[in-house]
Scaffold this active site. Structure first.
Site, PDB file in Angstrom:
ATOM      1  N   ASP A 137      64.392  -3.077  -1.855  1.00  0.00           N
ATOM      2  CA  ASP A 137      64.870  -1.714  -2.100  1.00  0.00           C
ATOM      3  C   ASP A 137      64.095  -1.066  -3.251  1.00  0.00           C
ATOM      4  OD1 ASP A 137      66.948   0.497  -2.527  1.00  0.00           O
ATOM      5  OD2 ASP A 137      67.849  -0.658  -0.906  1.00  0.00           O
TER       6      ASP A 137
ATOM      7  N   SER B  91      72.471   3.189   4.432  1.00  0.00           N
ATOM      8  CA  SER B  91      72.051   2.353   3.305  1.00  0.00           C
ATOM      9  C   SER B  91      73.222   1.626   2.673  1.00  0.00           C
ATOM     10  CB  SER B  91      71.420   3.218   2.204  1.00  0.00           C
ATOM     11  OG  SER B  91      70.086   3.492   2.479  1.00  0.00           O
TER      12      SER B  91
ATOM     13  N   TYR C 211      63.564  -3.421  15.386  1.00  0.00           N
ATOM     14  CA  TYR C 211      62.714  -4.463  15.979  1.00  0.00           C
ATOM     15  C   TYR C 211      63.553  -5.371  16.861  1.00  0.00           C
ATOM     16  CZ  TYR C 211      59.014  -3.128  12.786  1.00  0.00           C
ATOM     17  OH  TYR C 211      58.070  -2.415  12.110  1.00  0.00           O
TER      18      TYR C 211
ATOM     19  N   HIS D 158      69.077   3.649  -6.081  1.00  0.00           N
ATOM     20  CA  HIS D 158      69.524   3.258  -4.742  1.00  0.00           C
ATOM     21  C   HIS D 158      69.746   1.746  -4.646  1.00  0.00           C
ATOM     22  CE1 HIS D 158      68.733   2.527  -0.368  1.00  0.00           C
ATOM     23  NE2 HIS D 158      69.269   3.710  -0.188  1.00  0.00           N
TER      24      HIS D 158
END
Ligand code: CA
Ligand code: CA
Length: 531
Positions: A151, A362, A309, A206
């Site tokens: 992060d 997030s 993915y 964050h």
């Protein structure tokens, strides 16, 4: 709330390329460098060991006259190159929540995601059942799994995080020496992959918020508790203090996490597809948790990477609110987003000892990261597949989330942690009524433990060949079916396309419980004759 558009932000780093060479390609310097005027910036490691079974993965500097798009086209065609792509940029997946500085400093009030009694005018029980989960484990600060928060950095002096930070056992702090020889001087709590040093300063606040949700110190009489009250959080700073990163930095950061033994990673950010990143994540031994993205889109149509993915060790997370609604900003995906977790108005740690509420996928991602940390604290030998099954099948199925995620449910840490050794019984009396246009299947449900309770999921599959335990995994799924209670009869109609010849189909049915235990397979052969 303002949703980042991504339209005005650069898509990739100028003047650079990420290139994977074919296995037998000759020495880089003698080929690509001479041919195209490129030069080597760095080589990457994949997984937790050097790349030996494939060609090298490298970052190249382009000559000034060669544009990135042109270079991608040119090098992709080169016989020695497996693939070439820009050094793509990635951005954080958070939205600034409402400023709640006037709200009362009442923790139970704000942490609705962990325990919701309706205190924020939400729905009681729309939470991840932490009170029940902590009866099973609070985490393991000494020997639990290392969770790498990939992060923007973490405030490693935050009093509510400090005790739960991973400490590199081979490094002596502040002596200016790379004591453990891993290439980074004084990397005590983690690594700055953007600047390739030990500076973990969180310029975007964050990563500190994400880390607090994973594992702020619980029961220490201050601030908040994380999902894991005890944890080992490794900081892998990949974002510049301006809020962007790129593929090369992600590859460096992930290689560090792998090398230093991270068992879980959180990735609360995303962007466009990269082959090199997909390879790096799939080869990593860790279980990766990623945010689904905040553009409100269907990831089945417009994927968001790394979460999208299609690799076994990835879990993509949507954001839900205190009423178990998927957040209006949250991306979703019936096939590509695995579950929802609290991600609207999430209260957590900020740098300099502060706390604040943010919204975003997030914030959902680290709820799952914390739950994975608890699962591996309680079941240290569980494989990535077992942990992922516990998380997905442990969710509370919610009709309003059905079709929006793979599991159709919201994280339930208590359910995922259950020490449940009893697989569901085999569904009974599997039978069919057949006509030329449809097969009407029916069965009697088994339970969660043998014939007791309610299983979490039914796998119903179809094949043109006889089904057995081995080939069942690869048979065509007829969609996810929620089981009723033990003893209930259940129906499923399989519509058929028209045919003028007789056909034989094989159906298979298996029940799964909340921790991933599977019943025995029951099968049925059906012959359909034309009318
Ligand atoms: Ca070191
Ligand atoms: Ca605390």
């Amino acid at each position: 709330m303002k949703i980042p558009t991504g339209q005005t932000r650069p898509l990739y780093e100028p003047g650079e390329l990420i290139v994977k060479l074919k296995r037998d390609s000759a020495v880089l310097e003698e080929t690509l460098c001479e041919k195209y005027g490129v030069s080597l910036i760095e080589r990457f490691e994949l997984g937790n060991r050097p790349v030996t079974d494939t060609g090298e993965l490298v970052r190249l500097k382009l000559p000034r006259e060669l544009a990135v798009e042109e270079a991608v086209q040119l090098l992709s065609k080169d016989a020695q190159v497996e693939y070439a792509e820009p050094n793509n940029r990635y951005y954080l997946d958070s939205l600034q929540g409402p400023n709640d500085s006037t709200a009362p400093n009442d923790l139970n009030y704000k942490l609705w995601g962990l325990h919701n009694t309706g205190q924020t005018r939400g729905t009681p029980g729309a939470d991840i059942s932490m009170k029940e989960a902590w009866k099973i484990t609070k985490g393991d600060r000494a020997g639990g799994p290392i969770v790498a928060v990939i992060d923007s950095g973490v405030d490693v002096s935050h009093p509510d995080l400090l005790a739960n930070l991973w400490v590199n056992p081979g490094e002596i702090p502040n002596d200016g020496v790379d004591n453990d020889g891993n290439g980074v001087v004084d990397d005590v709590h983690g690594y700055n992959a953007f600047h390739d040093n030990n500076d973990l300063f969180d310029g975007k606040v964050h990563g500190t918020h994400v880390a607090g949700t994973v594992g702020a110190v619980g029961n220490n009489g201050q601030g908040i508790t994380g999902v894991a009250q005890e944890a080992r959080i490794m900081t892998v700073k990949i974002f510049a203090n301006t809020g962007h990163t790129n593929e090369a930095t992600v590859l460096r950061g992930l290689a560090y996490a792998d090398k230093m033994g991270a068992r879980i990673t959180t990735n609360s950010w995303g962007g466009i597809h990269s082959k090199a990143m997909e390879e790096a994540y799939s080869r990593s031994p860790a279980l990766h948790i990623a945010s689904a993205g905040n553009s409100g889109r269907d990831n089945d149509v417009q994927p968001h990477f790394p979460g999208s993915y299609p690799i076994d060790n990835m879990i993509a997370v949507a954001a839900s609110d205190h009423r178990d609604e998927i957040g209006s900003f949250s991306c979703y995906g019936d096939h590509t987003v695995h579950l929802a977790a609290p991600g609207v108005d999430i209260y957590s740690t900020l740098p300099r000892g502060r706390y604040k509420s943010f919204s975003g996928t997030s914030m959902a991602c680290p709820h799952v990261g914390g739950a994975a940390s608890l699962i591996l604290s309680e079941y240290p030998y569980a494989s990535n597949e077992e942990v992922k099954n516990r998380i997905l099948y442990g969710t509370d199925p919610l009709p309003k989330q059905s079709g929006l995620t793979v599991s159709g449910g919201r994280l339930n840490a208590a359910s995922s942690l259950e020490n449940d050794l009893s697989p569901p019984g085999t569904p009974g009396s599997f039978r069919a009524e057949v006509n030329p246009s449809e097969v009407r299947l029916a069965w009697t449900n088994s339970g969660d433990d043998g014939e007791v309770g309610q299983a979490r999921a039914l796998l119903l599959k179809k094949s043109e060949h006889p089904l057995n335990e081995k080939n069942f995994a690869s048979a065509t799924s007829l969609g996810r079916v929620l089981p009723g209670r033990a003893g209930d009869n259940q129906l499923f109609t399989d519509p058929l396309s028209w045919s003028d010849t007789a056909r034989t189909f094989y159906y298979g049915l298996q029940a799964i419980d909340n921790v991933g235990n599977r019943s025995e397979l029951t099968t049925l052969q059906v012959t359909v004759t034309p009318s």
